[in-house]
Design a protein around this motif. Structure first.
Motif, PDB file in Angstrom:
ATOM      1  N   TYR A 217       0.835  -1.202   0.000  1.00  0.00           N
ATOM      2  CA  TYR A 217       0.000   0.000   0.000  1.00  0.00           C
ATOM      3  C   TYR A 217       0.871   1.254   0.000  1.00  0.00           C
ATOM      4  CZ  TYR A 217      -4.065   2.885   1.206  1.00  0.00           C
ATOM      5  OH  TYR A 217      -5.069   3.822   1.202  1.00  0.00           O
ATOM      6  N   ILE A 218       1.920   1.239   0.797  1.00  0.00           N
ATOM      7  CA  ILE A 218       2.828   2.385   0.866  1.00  0.00           C
ATOM      8  C   ILE A 218       3.517   2.599  -0.482  1.00  0.00           C
ATOM      9  CG2 ILE A 218       4.935   3.259   1.925  1.00  0.00           C
ATOM     10  CD1 ILE A 218       4.042   1.830   4.503  1.00  0.00           C
ATOM     11  N   ARG A 219       3.957   1.507  -1.110  1.00  0.00           N
ATOM     12  CA  ARG A 219       4.580   1.628  -2.439  1.00  0.00           C
ATOM     13  C   ARG A 219       3.577   2.163  -3.451  1.00  0.00           C
ATOM     14  NH1 ARG A 219       6.733  -3.453  -0.870  1.00  0.00           N
ATOM     15  NH2 ARG A 219       5.196  -4.535  -2.157  1.00  0.00           N
ATOM     16  N   LEU A 220       2.318   1.721  -3.326  1.00  0.00           N
ATOM     17  CA  LEU A 220       1.278   2.185  -4.244  1.00  0.00           C
ATOM     18  C   LEU A 220       1.074   3.689  -4.115  1.00  0.00           C
ATOM     19  CD1 LEU A 220      -1.318   1.498  -6.081  1.00  0.00           C
ATOM     20  CD2 LEU A 220      -2.548   1.622  -3.917  1.00  0.00           C
ATOM     21  N   LEU A 221       0.995   4.197  -2.889  1.00  0.00           N
ATOM     22  CA  LEU A 221       0.781   5.634  -2.684  1.00  0.00           C
ATOM     23  C   LEU A 221       1.914   6.443  -3.300  1.00  0.00           C
ATOM     24  CD1 LEU A 221      -0.564   5.798   0.985  1.00  0.00           C
ATOM     25  CD2 LEU A 221      -1.861   5.812  -1.148  1.00  0.00           C
ATOM     26  N   TRP A 222       3.122   5.951  -3.147  1.00  0.00           N
ATOM     27  CA  TRP A 222       4.266   6.659  -3.732  1.00  0.00           C
ATOM     28  C   TRP A 222       4.181   6.660  -5.260  1.00  0.00           C
ATOM     29  CZ3 TRP A 222       7.742   9.943  -2.037  1.00  0.00           C
ATOM     30  CH2 TRP A 222       8.870  10.193  -2.811  1.00  0.00           C
ATOM     31  N   ARG A 223       3.830   5.512  -5.838  1.00  0.00           N
ATOM     32  CA  ARG A 223       3.735   5.429  -7.299  1.00  0.00           C
ATOM     33  C   ARG A 223       2.630   6.322  -7.845  1.00  0.00           C
ATOM     34  NH1 ARG A 223       0.509   2.308 -10.421  1.00  0.00           N
ATOM     35  NH2 ARG A 223      -0.107   0.932  -8.705  1.00  0.00           N
ATOM     36  N   LEU A 224       1.469   6.308  -7.184  1.00  0.00           N
ATOM     37  CA  LEU A 224       0.342   7.087  -7.681  1.00  0.00           C
ATOM     38  C   LEU A 224       0.542   8.586  -7.489  1.00  0.00           C
ATOM     39  CD1 LEU A 224      -2.752   4.946  -6.606  1.00  0.00           C
ATOM     40  CD2 LEU A 224      -1.638   5.083  -8.845  1.00  0.00           C
ATOM     41  N   LYS A 225       1.391   8.968  -6.540  1.00  0.00           N
ATOM     42  CA  LYS A 225       1.632  10.395  -6.323  1.00  0.00           C
ATOM     43  C   LYS A 225       2.203  11.050  -7.569  1.00  0.00           C
ATOM     44  CE  LYS A 225       1.789  14.221  -4.084  1.00  0.00           C
ATOM     45  NZ  LYS A 225       0.523  14.946  -3.814  1.00  0.00           N
ATOM     46  N   PHE A 226       3.010  10.337  -8.311  1.00  0.00           N
ATOM     47  CA  PHE A 226       3.581  10.899  -9.529  1.00  0.00           C
ATOM     48  C   PHE A 226       2.494  11.152 -10.571  1.00  0.00           C
ATOM     49  CE2 PHE A 226       7.269   9.129  -7.473  1.00  0.00           C
ATOM     50  CZ  PHE A 226       8.263  10.048  -7.763  1.00  0.00           C
ATOM     51  N   ARG A 227       1.431  10.366 -10.533  1.00  0.00           N
ATOM     52  CA  ARG A 227       0.327  10.585 -11.463  1.00  0.00           C
ATOM     53  C   ARG A 227      -0.529  11.767 -11.022  1.00  0.00           C
ATOM     54  NH1 ARG A 227      -3.400   5.546 -13.189  1.00  0.00           N
ATOM     55  NH2 ARG A 227      -1.322   4.809 -13.765  1.00  0.00           N
ATOM     56  N   ARG A 228      -0.674  11.951  -9.718  1.00  0.00           N
ATOM     57  CA  ARG A 228      -1.492  13.043  -9.194  1.00  0.00           C
ATOM     58  C   ARG A 228      -0.759  14.378  -9.214  1.00  0.00           C
ATOM     59  NH1 ARG A 228      -6.262  13.670  -9.270  1.00  0.00           N
ATOM     60  NH2 ARG A 228      -6.666  14.474  -7.189  1.00  0.00           N
ATOM     61  N   GLY A 229       0.587  14.336  -9.143  1.00  0.00           N
ATOM     62  CA  GLY A 229       1.358  15.564  -9.195  1.00  0.00           C
ATOM     63  C   GLY A 229       1.832  16.041  -7.834  1.00  0.00           C
ATOM     64  N   TRP A 230       2.845  16.925  -7.865  1.00  0.00           N
ATOM     65  CA  TRP A 230       3.503  17.402  -6.646  1.00  0.00           C
ATOM     66  C   TRP A 230       3.314  18.895  -6.431  1.00  0.00           C
ATOM     67  CZ3 TRP A 230       6.171  14.034  -3.419  1.00  0.00           C
ATOM     68  CH2 TRP A 230       6.366  12.744  -3.931  1.00  0.00           C
ATOM     69  N   ALA A 231       2.377  19.514  -7.154  1.00  0.00           N
ATOM     70  CA  ALA A 231       2.233  20.967  -7.078  1.00  0.00           C
ATOM     71  C   ALA A 231       1.962  21.445  -5.660  1.00  0.00           C
ATOM     72  CB  ALA A 231       1.104  21.416  -8.013  1.00  0.00           C
TER      73      ALA A 231
END
Length: 312
Positions: A217-231
């Motif tokens: 789950y933790i790895r998933l959140l990190w991976r999906l963050k790149f799709r959602r963006g870091w603005a």
């Protein structure tokens, strides 16, 4: 004459014969209540009990799962569905299909409707330790991925099929829920949630283990963050640097607390404006940073409790 169903109900199964005996008649009655033609699609992962026989006897379309894991079953079920709208729910009876009446009424508002245990009006009958872990992970996911729903892990959903199949997902486990949700949002789709009651399964044993899923789950959140963006994180970092320059670490901590409470309650832009105002407070001669930081901590704790227990 068009025989295409209006609603497909997909049930991933693995040794769920007992649950299907209770659930399938209720789904058939649901179609009558909605006044629509529907299909029941059972995606079986190799059951050794009478799951397949029970499903076929009830008139359900049954397919043997090709891939491994719950995620593969969900993706294969959506791909095989005949209707434009696809509902996914657990085959163990923990999800009440009657709730789909409310989902169906809102289908024009979104590409995905998530059944949520944790939004206002939702509830769950679960062991306390599992509920705490589930609520905590969902709160982290909502904040980290900037999601419009309180529960991203729910397996009770109504998808616009075209939006779901357009998501490029290879998830094979329970993380398929977040994968599809974030994929739909990334494509410009709309996601809303509808309160549900999560009941104990009527038969069989659960295949999910939240503790074993935690590292994935933790790895998933990190991976999906790149799709959602870091603005949001970029602007927050700038504000915190400003706060540290204006009033030191305590002011920076206060700005962070203000941002988090604002983000949880009002959204990204108001949160950043509030944090920036906090950071500039020392320049305006406002009260001491220590008092402000303490107040921010209290507000943040209140927001966390509201997020975890919206009905309290």
């Amino acid at each position: 004459m068009n025989d295409q169903p209006a609603l497909s109900v997909v049930l991933p199964t693995l040794d769920e014969g007992g649950g299907l005996r209770v659930l399938l008649p209720r789904i058939a009655e649901l179609f009558k209540t909605l006044g629509v033609s529907g299909e029941i699609l059972v995606i079986d992962g190799g059951s050794k009990d009478d799951t397949v026989e029970v499903a076929r006897a009830a008139g359900a379309r049954t397919l043997r799962q090709k891939g491994r894991g719950f995620g593969s079953a969900v993706r294969e079920g959506i791909a095989a569905a005949s209707a434009d709208w696809v509902a996914i729910l657990d085959a163990d009876g923990s999800h009440a299909p009657e709730a789909l009446v409310r989902f169906w009424a809102r289908r024009g508002q979104a590409d995905l409707i998530v059944g949520s245990r944790y939004c206002r009006g939702g509830s769950a009958e679960m062991p306390l330790t599992r509920q705490i872990l589930s609520r905590s992970l969902n709160m982290v996911a909502k904040r980290w991925l900037e999601l419009p729903v309180r529960e991203s892990s729910s397996g009770f959903r109504l998808y616009r099929r075209a939006a779901a199949v357009a998501v490029n997902s290879a998830a094979t486990d329970f993380s398929v829920q977040q994968d599809l949700l974030v994929g739909i949002l990334a494509a410009g789709g709309r996601v809303v949630e509808e309160p549900i009651h999560y009941a104990p399964r009527v038969a069989g044993a659960s295949k999910a283990n939240a503790w074993k899923l935690l590292p994935a789950y933790i790895r998933l959140l990190w991976r999906l963050k790149f799709r959602r963006g870091w603005a949001s994180e970029g602007w927050l970092a700038a504000v915190l640097l400003l706060a540290a320059a204006c009033g030191g670490r305590r002011v920076a901590a206060g700005a962070f607390f203000v941002h988090e409470i604002g983000r949880l309650r009002w959204g990204r832009t108001p949160a950043l404006l509030a944090a920036a105002a906090w950071a500039l407070a020392p320049l305006a001669g406002l009260p001491s940073a220590g008092a402000w930081a303490a107040a921010g901590a209290v507000w943040f704790a209140a927001a966390a409790l509201d997020m975890a227990f919206p009905n309290a």
